[in-house]
Every structure is written in structure tokens, then in C-alpha cells.
Design an enzyme around this catalytic site. Structure first.
Site, short mmCIF file in Angstrom:
data_model
loop_
_atom_site.label_atom_id
_atom_site.label_comp_id
_atom_site.label_asym_id
_atom_site.label_seq_id
_atom_site.Cartn_x
_atom_site.Cartn_y
_atom_site.Cartn_z
NE ARG A 44 -2.83 0.03 3.43
CZ ARG A 44 -2.53 0.64 4.59
NH1 ARG A 44 -2.49 1.94 4.65
NH2 ARG A 44 -2.30 -0.06 5.68
CG HIS B 213 -2.58 6.68 16.76
ND1 HIS B 213 -2.90 6.29 15.49
CD2 HIS B 213 -3.61 6.27 17.54
CE1 HIS B 213 -4.09 5.69 15.50
NE2 HIS B 213 -4.54 5.67 16.74
CD GLU C 185 0.09 3.15 15.55
OE1 GLU C 185 0.04 3.95 14.63
OE2 GLU C 185 -0.65 2.16 15.66
P1 0O2 Z 1 -3.82 -2.49 12.99
O1 0O2 Z 1 -3.93 -3.95 12.79
O2 0O2 Z 1 -4.85 -1.93 13.96
O3 0O2 Z 1 -2.44 -2.05 13.28
P2 0O2 Z 1 -1.79 3.66 8.05
O4 0O2 Z 1 -1.10 2.98 9.20
O5 0O2 Z 1 -0.99 3.76 6.82
O6 0O2 Z 1 -3.18 3.12 7.82
P3 0O2 Z 1 -1.13 5.99 9.43
O7 0O2 Z 1 -1.41 7.45 9.15
O8 0O2 Z 1 0.28 5.55 9.48
O9 0O2 Z 1 -1.98 5.13 8.43
O10 0O2 Z 1 -1.74 5.51 10.76
P4 0O2 Z 1 -2.70 6.14 11.82
O11 0O2 Z 1 -3.61 7.18 11.29
O12 0O2 Z 1 -1.82 6.52 12.96
O13 0O2 Z 1 -3.63 4.88 12.17
C1 0O2 Z 1 -3.16 3.57 12.17
C2 0O2 Z 1 -3.95 2.67 13.10
O14 0O2 Z 1 -4.93 3.40 13.84
C3 0O2 Z 1 -4.76 1.62 12.34
O15 0O2 Z 1 -3.96 0.49 12.21
C4 0O2 Z 1 -5.94 1.37 13.27
O16 0O2 Z 1 -5.57 0.49 14.32
C5 0O2 Z 1 -6.18 2.71 13.88
N1 0O2 Z 1 -7.14 3.55 13.11
C6 0O2 Z 1 -6.87 4.67 12.42
N2 0O2 Z 1 -7.97 5.19 11.88
C7 0O2 Z 1 -9.00 4.38 12.24
C8 0O2 Z 1 -10.42 4.42 12.00
O17 0O2 Z 1 -10.94 5.29 11.32
N3 0O2 Z 1 -11.15 3.41 12.54
C9 0O2 Z 1 -10.60 2.42 13.31
N4 0O2 Z 1 -11.41 1.48 13.79
N5 0O2 Z 1 -9.26 2.36 13.54
C10 0O2 Z 1 -8.47 3.33 13.02
P5 0O2 Z 1 -4.03 -0.50 10.98
O18 0O2 Z 1 -2.71 -0.45 10.28
O19 0O2 Z 1 -5.25 -0.24 10.16
O20 0O2 Z 1 -4.20 -1.92 11.58
#
Ligand code: 0O2
Length: 203
Positions: free
Chosen positions: A68, A132, A144
Site C-alpha cells: 500500500r 497515537h 506505535e
Molecule cells: P492495525 O492492525 O490496527 O495495526 P496507516 O497505518 O498507513 O493506515 P497511518 O497514518 O500511518 O496510516 O496511521 P494512523 O492514522 O496513525 O492509524 C493507524 C492505526 O490506527 C490503524 O492500524 C488502526 O488500528 C487505527 N485507526 C486509524 N484510523 C482508524 C479508523 O478510522 N477506525 C478504526 N477502527 N481504527 C483506526 P491499521 O494499520 O489499520 O491496523
């Protein structure tokens, strides 16, 4: 299993030979958070943490994230370009505990601040709230740390569940509006609980 298969398996994981170390580092971080938790419980008489969870991102999930982000599926990407191979979630009772734990964590030796996103003060448009924090531990390992209240955690779990299962077919605008309304109502309850806590403390 043949010796060569064992090495092939190690090659197969995106973390190379660091998978076990990641697990160890995650447990070290969980221990550090447990000691902050004990310290705060001692000081206030109340445990600030409802749940504490840790995980090393699964191989498939990390590979998907590399694709991605347009990164090669290598240990270099998984360990150093992407910062959530280690993920820790701290679910707190009250909003102010989130910021206290954040500050205490960053004051610990070996813990370096990398980045933070405050989705509590800067709520995501869909209603998602959480704090975060990305840290680097012992000058090498990224993690994280997600800090949230029970209400924020409940909403995130339900929203994830609904989206994951159904991919929002039909009247998506209505569903998204309703989800946002639920998030805002839960947030207002969090604020009221925080106010009650402050009032009780003042007494
Ligand atoms: P997992 O399995 O939970 O780790 P990206 O990581 O690329 O998607 P970014 O900007 O690096 O995006 O990350 P960000 O915004 O800090 O958010 C990452 C994690 O926050 C996600 O992990 C989710 O756990 C949580 N999260 C962020 N936005 C949402 C949302 O709108 N709804 C919910 N339910 N969770 C959210 P991963 O990688 O998706 O998976």
C-alpha cells in the site's frame, strides 16, 4: 524439519531474523507500561489502565502495508520505514490518564519520541478518536502506542467490525453519519466522566 527448511522459513518472514526480537522488545515495553501503571495506582489509589494489549503485526498485514505504501517487502521496510511492527494499545479509564501515561513513557530511559497524532483533540472526520504515539526504543526498535479511553476503544472496535464485514453497501452516507453521531455521543460521555472525576478530586 530439515535445517535448510528452517532457514527458508526465516527468509519467508518479512521481519527476517528479527521476529523473535520484536516479540521480546514488545514484552519489555509492556513491562515498562505495567510499571508506570503500578506507580500511578500507588499515587492515586486507582488503576488508570483498563486493558493493555500488544501485538507484532502479522506477516501478511505488514506485507499488505508495504504494498500500500509502495515499499519493497523487505525487513528494512518492515522494521525501519514502517513504524508499527510493534503495536501496543493502552485503554484508559479517563482522558487525562492518556496524557499522563504519554508523558511518563517519554521520560523513561531508552524511549525516544518520534511522532504523535492526537486524534482526540483533532478528531478524524469519521469520528475516530485515539492518541497515537510513535517511539523508538533502545535506539533501534519502532513501536506505535495507541492510547484511548474505553468509549473510544469500543467505538473503534465496532466501526472496524462493521466496515470489515460489510464494506458499507447501500446508504453509506447515512451509516457514516450515524457512526459519527455515536462517536460524538461517546466522546461527550467521556468528557462528563472526566468532569465528574475532577469534581470528586476537588472534594
Ligand atoms: P492495525 O492492525 O490496527 O495495526 P496507516 O497505518 O498507513 O493506515 P497511518 O497514518 O500511518 O496510516 O496511521 P494512523 O492514522 O496513525 O492509524 C493507524 C492505526 O490506527 C490503524 O492500524 C488502526 O488500528 C487505527 N485507526 C486509524 N484510523 C482508524 C479508523 O478510522 N477506525 C478504526 N477502527 N481504527 C483506526 P491499521 O494499520 O489499520 O491496523
Amino acid at each position: 524439519m530439515k535445517e535448510s527448511d528452517y532457514y527458508n522459513n526465516i527468509e519467508d518472514t518479512i521481519y527476517g531474523s528479527s521476529k523473535e526480537t520484536l516479540e521480546l522488545i514488545m514484552h519489555e515495553l509492556l513491562d515498562l507500561i505495567t510499571s508506570i501503571r503500578a506507580e500511578m495506582t500507588e499515587e492515586t489509589g486507582m488503576d488508570p489502565v483498563e486493558h493493555l494489549l500488544g501485538r507484532v503485526k502479522s506477516d501478511e498485514s505488514m506485507r499488505e502495508k508495504c504494498r500500500r505504501k509502495g515499499l519493497p517487502e523487505t525487513p528494512q521496510s518492515a522494521l525501519y520505514e514502517i513504524h508499527d511492527a510493534i503495536g501496543i494499545r493502552i485503554v484508559c479509564a479517563f482522558i487525562d490518564d492518556i496524557y499522563t501515561i504519554r508523558n511518563r513513557l517519554l521520560a523513561l530511559p531508552g524511549v525516544e519520541f518520534v511522532e504523535e497524532k492526537d486524534y482526540i483533540r483533532h478528531v478524524k472526520p469519521n469520528g475516530y478518536r485515539s492518541f497515537h504515539l510513535i517511539i523508538r526504543y533502545r535506539s533501534q526498535w519502532f513501536a506505535e502506542i495507541q492510547l484511548r479511553t474505553i468509549s473510544m476503544d469500543t467505538w473503534a472496535a465496532l466501526e472496524h467490525h462493521l466496515k470489515y464485514k460489510h464494506h458499507f453497501k447501500g446508504n453509506t452516507a447515512l451509516i457514516e453519519r450515524e457512526l459519527k453521531r455515536c462517536a460524538d455521543e461517546l466522546a461527550s460521555t467521556d468528557e462528563s466522566m472526566q468532569t465528574l472525576r475532577d469534581m470528586i478530586r476537588d472534594l
